[in-house]
Design an enzyme around this catalytic site. Structure first.
Site, short mmCIF file in Angstrom:
data_model
loop_
_atom_site.label_atom_id
_atom_site.label_comp_id
_atom_site.label_asym_id
_atom_site.label_seq_id
_atom_site.Cartn_x
_atom_site.Cartn_y
_atom_site.Cartn_z
N TYR A 44 0.81 -1.34 0.07
CA TYR A 44 -0.08 0.12 0.22
C TYR A 44 0.92 1.04 -0.02
O TYR A 44 0.73 2.32 -0.93
CB TYR A 44 -0.72 -0.01 1.22
CG TYR A 44 -1.77 1.01 1.17
CD1 TYR A 44 -3.06 1.16 0.65
CD2 TYR A 44 -1.77 2.25 1.99
CE1 TYR A 44 -3.80 2.30 0.43
CE2 TYR A 44 -2.61 3.54 2.13
CZ TYR A 44 -3.53 3.34 1.45
OH TYR A 44 -4.25 4.53 1.63
N LYS A 104 1.29 4.15 -2.88
CA LYS A 104 0.93 5.53 -2.94
C LYS A 104 1.96 6.34 -2.86
O LYS A 104 1.83 7.65 -3.50
CB LYS A 104 0.29 5.69 -1.39
CG LYS A 104 -1.02 4.91 -0.85
CD LYS A 104 -2.30 5.43 -2.01
CE LYS A 104 -3.44 5.02 -2.08
NZ LYS A 104 -4.33 5.52 -2.98
N1 NAD Z 1 -9.46 5.34 4.54
C1 NAD Z 1 -8.37 5.82 5.01
O1 NAD Z 1 -7.51 5.80 6.17
C2 NAD Z 1 -7.37 6.50 3.76
C3 NAD Z 1 -6.17 7.02 4.34
C4 NAD Z 1 -5.24 7.84 3.26
C5 NAD Z 1 -5.67 7.73 1.99
N2 NAD Z 1 -6.80 7.03 1.64
C6 NAD Z 1 -7.12 6.82 0.07
O2 NAD Z 1 -8.49 7.63 -0.02
C7 NAD Z 1 -9.04 7.04 -1.06
C8 NAD Z 1 -10.41 6.30 -0.78
O3 NAD Z 1 -10.34 5.57 0.05
P1 NAD Z 1 -11.69 5.23 1.06
O4 NAD Z 1 -11.16 5.14 2.54
O5 NAD Z 1 -12.67 5.75 0.71
O6 NAD Z 1 -11.75 3.54 0.71
P2 NAD Z 1 -12.94 2.50 0.37
O7 NAD Z 1 -12.78 1.19 0.45
O8 NAD Z 1 -14.00 2.98 1.16
O9 NAD Z 1 -13.31 2.96 -1.01
C9 NAD Z 1 -12.44 2.40 -2.17
C10 NAD Z 1 -13.62 2.21 -3.22
O10 NAD Z 1 -12.76 1.94 -4.57
C11 NAD Z 1 -13.47 0.92 -5.30
N3 NAD Z 1 -12.70 0.10 -5.86
C12 NAD Z 1 -11.70 -0.83 -5.26
N4 NAD Z 1 -11.18 -1.33 -6.41
C13 NAD Z 1 -11.72 -1.12 -7.63
C14 NAD Z 1 -11.31 -1.10 -8.89
N5 NAD Z 1 -10.43 -2.20 -9.38
N6 NAD Z 1 -11.85 -0.26 -9.76
C15 NAD Z 1 -12.89 0.55 -9.66
N7 NAD Z 1 -13.23 0.76 -8.02
C16 NAD Z 1 -12.29 0.29 -7.26
C17 NAD Z 1 -14.29 0.04 -3.77
O11 NAD Z 1 -15.30 -0.60 -4.42
C18 NAD Z 1 -14.55 1.19 -2.91
O12 NAD Z 1 -15.76 1.72 -3.15
C19 NAD Z 1 -7.95 5.62 -1.57
O13 NAD Z 1 -7.19 6.19 -2.60
C20 NAD Z 1 -7.17 5.52 -0.34
O14 NAD Z 1 -5.93 4.91 -0.42
C21 NAD Z 1 -7.56 6.48 2.57
#
Ligand code: NAD
Length: 251
Positions: A156, A160
């Site tokens: 991961y 990123k």
């Molecule tokens: N949640 C955290 O702690 C956090 C922290 C830092 C960064 N982020 C980043 O924020 C962004 C959103 O994360 P989140 O927390 O909303 O996650 P989440 O898991 O709630 O949402 C991710 C979405 O991506 C979709 N997805 C997964 N694989 C896919 C694919 N192959 N094609 C299309 N869609 C796909 C999933 O179905 C899901 O709806 C991500 O890029 C994540 O890396 C999240």
């Protein structure tokens, strides 16, 4: 500059990958609230339909961002139906939590395919249309994990870091085209993505203690930076990663 129009996204078409996820849903809602038509694109087509119908001025789309043909079809259909894409927000991602010694090739490849290749394919396909129109905003979701080491999330973190790198390279290459490319980096946020980590309440506590603001990032907190980067206010900002992590990246 007409300051009344700073956050007016009327007549804008905004495509959010991972739009049915915890953060993507908040972003989709916010752009719709500010007048945009939003394409909620997700591998989970049913969840995308639910989010789009809650929003109203939105179109659901099922897509796997790893698949170049599927991405191209999504972009072509969006332009066919709505005439253009003004803003692309890439949030689709997965998170694998496992010791580095036990990380499988399959999980490593899957993480890189979705988080890195998927981001690149979406940028490439959307930017072809944006560059034709000489304007566009791309905002990629990275993480403060992309700029630091942390145990149990090698793939991961590496993915990123690559998103930050992709963002910079595209900003340089497309600098003269009218398309800006930036990234937003949240800190730990309580969404489905982090479920493998957040079942460990001690870990959640230790995260909160390391964050100067003393709390996890609420899912809607990164909406502000995204609206800002998509707005006329950010016209000269490109290649930047904006950390919205309660100060964690400053520690
Ligand atoms: N949640 C955290 O702690 C956090 C922290 C830092 C960064 N982020 C980043 O924020 C962004 C959103 O994360 P989140 O927390 O909303 O996650 P989440 O898991 O709630 O949402 C991710 C979405 O991506 C979709 N997805 C997964 N694989 C896919 C694919 N192959 N094609 C299309 N869609 C796909 C999933 O179905 C899901 O709806 C991500 O890029 C994540 O890396 C999240």
């Amino acid at each position: 500059m007409n300051t009344d129009a700073w956050f007016d996204f009327s007549d804008h078409v905004v495509l959010v990958s991972g739009g049915a996820g915890g953060i993507g849903r908040e972003i989709s809602r916010a752009f719709a609230h500010h007048g945009a038509h939003v394409v909620v694109a997700d591998i989970d087509g049913g969840a995308a339909e639910t989010v789009a119908s809650e929003i109203g001025t939105a179109t659901p789309a099922q897509v796997d961002v790893r698949n170049g043909n599927a991405v191209e079809t999504l972009i072509a259909e969006t332009c066919h139906q709505h005439g253009k894409i003004d803003v692309l927000v890439n949030t689709a991602a997965i998170y694998v939590r496992v010791p580095a010694l036990e990380l499988s090739e399959t999980d490593y490849d899957r993480t890189m395919d979705i988080n890195v290749k998927g981001t690149w394919l979406m940028c490439q396909a959307a930017a072809r249309r944006m560059i034709e129109g000489q304007s566009g905003r791309i905002i990629n979701y990275t993480s403060n994990a992309g700029n630091r080491g942390s145990a149990l999330q090698l793939a991961y973190n590496a993915s990123k870091a690559a998103v930050i790198s992709i963002t910079k390279s595209l900003a340089v290459e497309w600098g003269h085209t009218g398309v800006t490319v930036n990234a937003v980096a949240p800190g730990p946020t309580d969404t489905a993505l982090m479920a493998p980590a957040f079942t460990d309440r001690a870990l959640v506590e230790s995260f909160a203690q390391r964050i100067p603001q003393g709390r996890l990032t609420p899912p809607d907190v990164t909406v502000g930076p995204v609206l800002f980067l998509a707005s006329p206010l950010a016209g000269s900002i490109t290649g930047h990663t904006l950390y919205a992590d309660g100060g964690m990246s400053a520690t």
